[in-house]
Design a protein around this motif. Structure first.
Motif, PDB file in Angstrom:
ATOM      1  N   LEU A  42     -11.431  -5.997   0.337  1.00 53.82           N
ATOM      2  CA  LEU A  42     -11.451  -4.534   0.358  1.00 53.82           C
ATOM      3  C   LEU A  42     -10.412  -3.976   1.325  1.00 53.82           C
ATOM      4  O   LEU A  42      -9.732  -2.989   1.024  1.00 53.82           O
ATOM      5  N   ALA A  43     -10.277  -4.623   2.486  1.00 48.64           N
ATOM      6  CA  ALA A  43      -9.270  -4.174   3.449  1.00 48.64           C
ATOM      7  C   ALA A  43      -7.862  -4.400   2.900  1.00 48.64           C
ATOM      8  O   ALA A  43      -6.973  -3.558   3.081  1.00 48.64           O
ATOM      9  N   ALA A  44      -7.655  -5.522   2.207  1.00 46.52           N
ATOM     10  CA  ALA A  44      -6.333  -5.823   1.643  1.00 46.52           C
ATOM     11  C   ALA A  44      -5.955  -4.791   0.583  1.00 46.52           C
ATOM     12  O   ALA A  44      -4.784  -4.400   0.475  1.00 46.52           O
ATOM     13  N   TYR A  45      -6.927  -4.346  -0.201  1.00 45.93           N
ATOM     14  CA  TYR A  45      -6.631  -3.340  -1.228  1.00 45.93           C
ATOM     15  C   TYR A  45      -6.104  -2.048  -0.595  1.00 45.93           C
ATOM     16  O   TYR A  45      -5.230  -1.381  -1.173  1.00 45.93           O
ATOM     17  N   SER A  46      -6.603  -1.708   0.577  1.00 42.73           N
ATOM     18  CA  SER A  46      -6.163  -0.472   1.244  1.00 42.73           C
ATOM     19  C   SER A  46      -4.684  -0.501   1.601  1.00 42.73           C
ATOM     20  O   SER A  46      -4.074   0.551   1.780  1.00 42.73           O
ATOM     21  N   PHE A  47      -4.102  -1.701   1.691  1.00 44.76           N
ATOM     22  CA  PHE A  47      -2.683  -1.821   2.043  1.00 44.76           C
ATOM     23  C   PHE A  47      -1.778  -1.880   0.813  1.00 44.76           C
ATOM     24  O   PHE A  47      -0.563  -2.030   0.960  1.00 44.76           O
ATOM     25  N   MET A  48      -2.344  -1.754  -0.374  1.00 42.88           N
ATOM     26  CA  MET A  48      -1.515  -1.753  -1.576  1.00 42.88           C
ATOM     27  C   MET A  48      -0.615  -0.524  -1.605  1.00 42.88           C
ATOM     28  O   MET A  48      -1.053   0.587  -1.306  1.00 42.88           O
ATOM     29  N   ASP A  49       0.649  -0.721  -1.971  1.00 41.98           N
ATOM     30  CA  ASP A  49       1.596   0.397  -2.017  1.00 41.98           C
ATOM     31  C   ASP A  49       1.368   1.280  -3.245  1.00 41.98           C
ATOM     32  O   ASP A  49       1.504   2.503  -3.169  1.00 41.98           O
ATOM     33  N   GLN A  50       1.037   0.676  -4.366  1.00 45.48           N
ATOM     34  CA  GLN A  50       0.805   1.420  -5.599  1.00 45.48           C
ATOM     35  C   GLN A  50      -0.609   1.150  -6.087  1.00 45.48           C
ATOM     36  O   GLN A  50      -0.959   0.006  -6.397  1.00 45.48           O
ATOM     37  N   LYS A  51      -1.408   2.206  -6.171  1.00 41.66           N
ATOM     38  CA  LYS A  51      -2.792   2.099  -6.607  1.00 41.66           C
ATOM     39  C   LYS A  51      -2.980   2.872  -7.906  1.00 41.66           C
ATOM     40  O   LYS A  51      -2.250   3.828  -8.182  1.00 41.66           O
ATOM     41  N   PRO A  52      -3.968   2.485  -8.721  1.00 43.57           N
ATOM     42  CA  PRO A  52      -4.272   3.270  -9.923  1.00 43.57           C
ATOM     43  C   PRO A  52      -4.662   4.689  -9.534  1.00 43.57           C
ATOM     44  O   PRO A  52      -5.412   4.893  -8.571  1.00 43.57           O
ATOM     45  N   SER A  53      -4.172   5.678 -10.251  1.00 44.68           N
ATOM     46  CA  SER A  53      -4.432   7.074  -9.880  1.00 44.68           C
ATOM     47  C   SER A  53      -4.552   7.939 -11.118  1.00 44.68           C
ATOM     48  O   SER A  53      -4.152   7.558 -12.214  1.00 44.68           O
ATOM     49  N   VAL A  54      -5.112   9.116 -10.921  1.00 42.20           N
ATOM     50  CA  VAL A  54      -5.280  10.112 -11.981  1.00 42.20           C
ATOM     51  C   VAL A  54      -4.748  11.431 -11.463  1.00 42.20           C
ATOM     52  O   VAL A  54      -5.108  11.877 -10.368  1.00 42.20           O
ATOM     53  N   TRP A  55      -3.885  12.048 -12.232  1.00 45.28           N
ATOM     54  CA  TRP A  55      -3.321  13.342 -11.856  1.00 45.28           C
ATOM     55  C   TRP A  55      -3.849  14.410 -12.803  1.00 45.28           C
ATOM     56  O   TRP A  55      -3.911  14.218 -14.008  1.00 45.28           O
ATOM     57  N   LEU A  56      -4.225  15.545 -12.254  1.00 41.52           N
ATOM     58  CA  LEU A  56      -4.769  16.640 -13.036  1.00 41.52           C
ATOM     59  C   LEU A  56      -3.630  17.512 -13.536  1.00 41.52           C
ATOM     60  O   LEU A  56      -2.842  18.027 -12.734  1.00 41.52           O
ATOM     61  N   PRO A  57      -3.486  17.705 -14.867  1.00 38.32           N
ATOM     62  CA  PRO A  57      -2.423  18.575 -15.397  1.00 38.32           C
ATOM     63  C   PRO A  57      -2.506  19.992 -14.835  1.00 38.32           C
ATOM     64  O   PRO A  57      -3.595  20.484 -14.507  1.00 38.32           O
TER      65      PRO A  57
END
Length: 296
Positions: free
Chosen positions: A277-292
């Protein structure tokens, strides 16, 4: 040899771990030592070094921690960690660092942005095959049977809330028998959050009003025996995008190996999960959702 990107990531992890250790020690100094006991770390290695090695393991490319420690840490990383100990001694230090690792994982969630758009879900963490439940001893009296949409399992659950940027806002671990709508779990995960939180129909809860008074609207799907209601277009759009949290779980399972059934002790197993879980926090690109813009 380490590539430049991996070396930069190791330095980033160590700086964050060192900053956390200083903050954690200042917090401990304000608490009576009788009420909060921290295991002593005999030896030459600092806690920040131990945390960095555990977290960086998930970026090393190794799938076996022993090979990682003996073939990379003790050879390629001697200049980064000059006060190394043997592998067996380091396993003891991992057990002693569980408290720090849990606090570090929670500390990393403080850097997540409050975007007012959140997604909640849980993931099963089986500790053995169903046919070996009666012979399993490592998690005896800890793990329990549970059921998800994919069937029965024996183990634990990780419950998580992320924002629309893919950042972890909060998490907690429970036994496999704890339901997603458990009030205590929801209070633990959703405390201090405001905005809209989207989940499946398993999160229909009787504390909806309590969360709404807090400023958080829990938006879920409805069951077949419930009346359908109109939903604002932006909420409808975000419900369709709820699969982003499944993408986060997929990264935790495939890249950071949060789930495997070969742990030899519960404490080291928890350290491995917290490190993921801590390692995931250091990911540069994470899955995301943008609202139109049309729906903002």
């Amino acid at each position: 040899m380490l590539t430049k990107d991996k070396e930069d990531k190791l330095i980033e992890i160590f700086i964050a771990a060192d900053d956390f250790c200083q903050d954690f020690q200042r917090w401990l100094d304000t608490k009576p030592k009788v009420e909060f006991k921290v295991p002593r770390f005999e030896g030459r290695m600092e806690v920040s070094e131990i945390l960095s090695i555990i977290v960086f393991y998930h970026y090393s490319g190794y799938k076996c921690f022993q090979y990682y420690y003996e073939q990379q840490v003790q050879t390629e990383l001697t200049s980064h960690f000059p006060n190394q100990v043997s592998y067996k001694r380091f396993l003891q230090l991992i057990s002693k660092s569980t408290v720090h690792l849990f606090a570090f994982s929670k500390w990393m969630t403080l850097t997540s942005e409050a975007t007012s758009i959140y997604y909640i879900d849980s993931k099963k963490l089986p500790v053995c095959h169903n046919r070996r439940i009666h012979n399993h001893k490592v998690f005896k009296d800890i793990a329990e049977r549970g059921k998800t949409s994919t069937g029965w399992f024996y183990g634990l659950k990780v419950h998580m809330v992320i924002n629309n940027l893919g950042q972890i806002m909060s998490f907690t671990f429970t036994t496999g028998s704890v339901s997603d709508s458990n009030p205590e779990v929801l209070r633990t995960l959703l405390t201090k959050l405001q905005g809209n939180c989207y989940g499946d129909k398993g999160y229909l809860s009787r504390i909806f009003e309590e969360l709404y008074e807090q400023g958080l609207k829990l938006v879920t799907k409805i069951r077949k025996n419930m009346k359908n209601k109109l939903m604002p277009l932006n909420e409808k759009y975000q419900m369709f995008k709820r699969g982003v949290i499944e993408s986060v779980f997929d990264i935790l399972m495939t890249v950071f190996d949060i789930d495997h059934t070969r742990h030899r002790s519960p404490r080291n197993a928890m350290s491995h999960m917290l490190g993921a879980l801590a390692a995931y926090s250091f990911m540069d690109q994470k899955p995301s959702v943008w609202l139109p813009k049309l729906l903002q």
